[in-house]
Design a protein around this motif. Structure first.
Motif, short mmCIF file in Angstrom:
data_model
loop_
_atom_site.label_atom_id
_atom_site.label_comp_id
_atom_site.label_asym_id
_atom_site.label_seq_id
_atom_site.Cartn_x
_atom_site.Cartn_y
_atom_site.Cartn_z
N GLU A 70 0.82 -1.09 -0.03
CA GLU A 70 -0.06 0.02 0.05
C GLU A 70 1.03 1.22 0.21
O GLU A 70 0.46 2.22 -0.54
CB GLU A 70 -0.89 0.05 1.35
N VAL A 71 2.07 1.22 0.81
CA VAL A 71 3.00 2.30 0.90
C VAL A 71 3.41 2.59 -0.61
O VAL A 71 3.53 3.59 -1.33
CB VAL A 71 3.75 1.99 1.83
N ASP A 72 4.04 1.77 -1.12
CA ASP A 72 4.55 1.60 -2.70
C ASP A 72 3.54 2.25 -3.72
O ASP A 72 3.85 2.84 -4.45
CB ASP A 72 4.67 0.15 -3.22
N ALA A 73 2.17 1.83 -3.48
CA ALA A 73 1.16 2.22 -4.48
C ALA A 73 0.97 3.68 -4.43
O ALA A 73 0.54 4.59 -5.07
CB ALA A 73 0.02 1.56 -4.30
N THR A 96 8.53 -2.55 5.40
CA THR A 96 9.71 -3.18 5.47
C THR A 96 10.99 -2.46 5.20
O THR A 96 10.84 -1.73 4.54
CB THR A 96 9.53 -4.62 4.51
N PRO A 97 12.23 -2.80 5.66
CA PRO A 97 13.48 -1.96 5.61
C PRO A 97 13.52 -1.92 3.97
O PRO A 97 13.87 -0.86 3.67
CB PRO A 97 14.51 -2.64 6.46
N THR A 98 13.51 -3.15 3.34
CA THR A 98 13.85 -3.18 2.20
C THR A 98 12.93 -2.43 1.10
O THR A 98 13.45 -1.55 0.41
CB THR A 98 14.03 -4.67 1.52
N ALA A 99 11.77 -2.49 1.25
CA ALA A 99 10.87 -1.80 0.51
C ALA A 99 10.93 -0.22 0.72
O ALA A 99 10.83 0.63 -0.33
CB ALA A 99 9.38 -2.19 0.85
N ALA A 100 11.10 0.19 2.02
CA ALA A 100 11.13 1.78 2.41
C ALA A 100 12.35 2.15 1.67
O ALA A 100 12.51 3.51 1.53
CB ALA A 100 10.75 1.68 3.70
N ALA A 101 13.48 1.43 1.84
CA ALA A 101 14.91 2.13 1.15
C ALA A 101 14.71 2.58 -0.15
O ALA A 101 15.17 3.78 -0.36
CB ALA A 101 15.78 1.06 1.40
N VAL A 102 13.98 2.09 -1.02
CA VAL A 102 13.92 2.68 -2.33
C VAL A 102 13.36 3.89 -2.18
O VAL A 102 13.90 5.03 -3.02
CB VAL A 102 13.27 1.62 -3.34
N ILE A 103 12.17 4.21 -1.72
CA ILE A 103 11.57 5.27 -1.56
C ILE A 103 12.10 6.29 -1.13
O ILE A 103 12.27 7.62 -1.39
CB ILE A 103 9.81 5.13 -0.91
N ARG A 104 12.93 6.07 0.10
CA ARG A 104 13.75 6.99 0.89
C ARG A 104 14.65 7.52 0.11
O ARG A 104 15.02 8.70 0.22
CB ARG A 104 14.27 6.26 2.10
N GLU A 105 15.64 6.79 -0.76
CA GLU A 105 16.34 7.30 -1.56
C GLU A 105 15.93 8.39 -2.43
O GLU A 105 16.33 9.38 -2.77
CB GLU A 105 16.95 6.11 -2.30
N HIS A 106 14.73 8.09 -3.18
CA HIS A 106 14.04 8.98 -4.03
C HIS A 106 13.77 10.20 -3.52
O HIS A 106 13.83 11.33 -3.98
CB HIS A 106 12.62 8.28 -4.89
N ALA A 107 13.23 10.25 -2.03
CA ALA A 107 12.76 11.42 -1.40
C ALA A 107 13.92 12.26 -0.90
O ALA A 107 13.88 13.30 -1.06
CB ALA A 107 12.18 10.91 -0.15
N HIS A 108 15.11 11.59 -0.63
CA HIS A 108 16.19 12.21 -0.34
C HIS A 108 16.91 13.09 -1.52
O HIS A 108 17.18 14.12 -1.59
CB HIS A 108 17.11 11.46 0.45
N ALA A 109 16.61 12.47 -2.83
CA ALA A 109 17.04 13.13 -4.01
C ALA A 109 16.35 14.25 -4.32
O ALA A 109 16.89 15.24 -5.02
CB ALA A 109 16.99 11.95 -5.14
N ARG A 110 14.97 14.38 -3.62
CA ARG A 110 14.20 15.59 -4.03
C ARG A 110 14.38 16.51 -2.80
O ARG A 110 13.61 17.33 -2.87
CB ARG A 110 12.95 14.99 -4.37
N TYR A 168 11.47 0.02 11.34
CA TYR A 168 10.80 -1.17 10.80
C TYR A 168 10.99 -2.45 11.56
O TYR A 168 10.19 -3.26 11.79
CB TYR A 168 11.01 -1.07 9.44
N THR A 169 12.44 -2.74 11.58
CA THR A 169 12.95 -3.91 11.92
C THR A 169 12.38 -4.29 13.39
O THR A 169 12.21 -5.45 13.72
CB THR A 169 14.63 -4.14 11.79
N LEU A 170 12.59 -3.03 14.49
CA LEU A 170 12.34 -3.45 15.65
C LEU A 170 10.72 -3.88 15.87
O LEU A 170 10.52 -4.77 16.47
CB LEU A 170 12.72 -2.44 16.64
N LYS A 171 9.92 -3.18 15.08
CA LYS A 171 8.25 -3.26 14.96
C LYS A 171 8.28 -4.89 14.49
O LYS A 171 7.27 -5.38 15.31
CB LYS A 171 7.91 -2.39 14.33
#
Length: 295
Positions: A70-73, A96-110, A168-171
């Protein structure tokens, strides 16, 4: 007051939105269910017909969604482009840490900052503003947004877990242990009850013993009254447990117990389908034993 964009007006998102509005923040909301528009307006927030329009004016962009799909969407490049540089994306989803990492990189680039803050607690905690938050990300960014998060969570339960991915990992680890305790406790109770020990005796004795846990003290009474906690989907539970075992494989740590917990929930998912019920794995064990855990 920060301009808030909120994605997700479900069991958790609705009370979170209400608390933000009560605190004086202007909140714009999108939910995938358009029938929730009237409830959003009644809450005192503003309805927007798309995530893009929510992001366009947000200083803090909060996602409260069931899982990574749902976050990816929602977190498309168009939505990230709509956020102003200096805005912060706060993800309160069971991501999840893996799924969020890609979005985080795109966010930081902006130029968009990112905090992950997955939640501990249920709708009652969200309503009371006493959630537990597992916050991963920059400590200074957390300090800047702590007043906002304290509207949502108990100030003493906002835990900085470390860098990106750790929240994410601790949760996920908390969930693994809770679901593991649930099925282990159910197996013990079924055995003890079948052997002739009254459930009240089992409950009271375990709660006061070295085997006690938060599940036994807080959640077991509800189970013994027939409550399977219909507040989260069994499919999402299985997905999270599968992520834990996958993470353990990647990091080369033992995970036999975690995989056993996952397999039990997979069987429950096959039996009951993707319905709400955090304790439906216990219902499966009850069926297998031909015995209900009821006072």
């Amino acid at each position: 007051m920060l301009r808030i964009g909120l994605i997700g007006f479900g069991r958790m998102g609705a009370p979170i939105c209400a608390n933000l509005v009560k605190a004086g923040h202007p909140v714009a909301v999108f939910d995938a269910d358009p029938d929730r528009e009237s409830a959003v307006i009644e809450c005192g927030a503003t309805w927007r017909p798309s995530p893009f329009e929510v992001a366009a004016n947000a200083e803090a962009f909060i996602t409260v969604l069931p899982g990574s799909a749902e976050v990816d969407a929602v977190m498309s490049d168009a939505v990230l482009d709509a956020l102003e540089p200096g805005a912060t994306w706060i993800d309160m989803s069971s991501n999840t840490p893996t799924a969020a990492a890609v979005i985080r990189e795109h966010a930081h680039a902006r130029g968009v900052d990112v905090l992950e803050a997955p939640m501990g607690g249920g709708p009652d905690d969200a309503d009371a503003g006493t959630l537990r938050l597992f916050v991963g990300g920059d400590s200074e960014l957390l300090a800047r947004h702590r007043p906002l998060l304290e509207v949502i969570a108990d100030p003493n339960k906002i835990v900085h877990t470390g860098g990106p991915g750790t929240g994410y990992t601790l949760k996920l680890l908390v969930n693994l242990l809770w679901f593991g305790q649930a099925v282990a406790t159910a197996e013990a109770l079924l055995l003890g009850h079948r052997a002739g020990i009254a459930l009240d005796v089992l409950h009271d004795t375990l709660a006061g013993s070295a085997a006690s846990s938060e599940f036994i003290r807080r959640d077991l009474p509800g189970l013994l009254a027939g409550d399977y906690l219909a507040s989260f989907g069994l499919d999402h539970i299985h997905d999270q447990l599968a992520i834990v075992t996958s993470l353990a494989r990647d990091l080369h740590t033992p995970h036999d117990v975690a995989d056993a917990v996952r397999r039990i929930h997979q069987l429950a998912l096959e039996r009951f389908g993707p319905v709400d019920g955090e304790l439906l794995a216990v219902a499966l064990l009850e069926e297998q034993a031909g015995l209900r855990l009821r006072r």
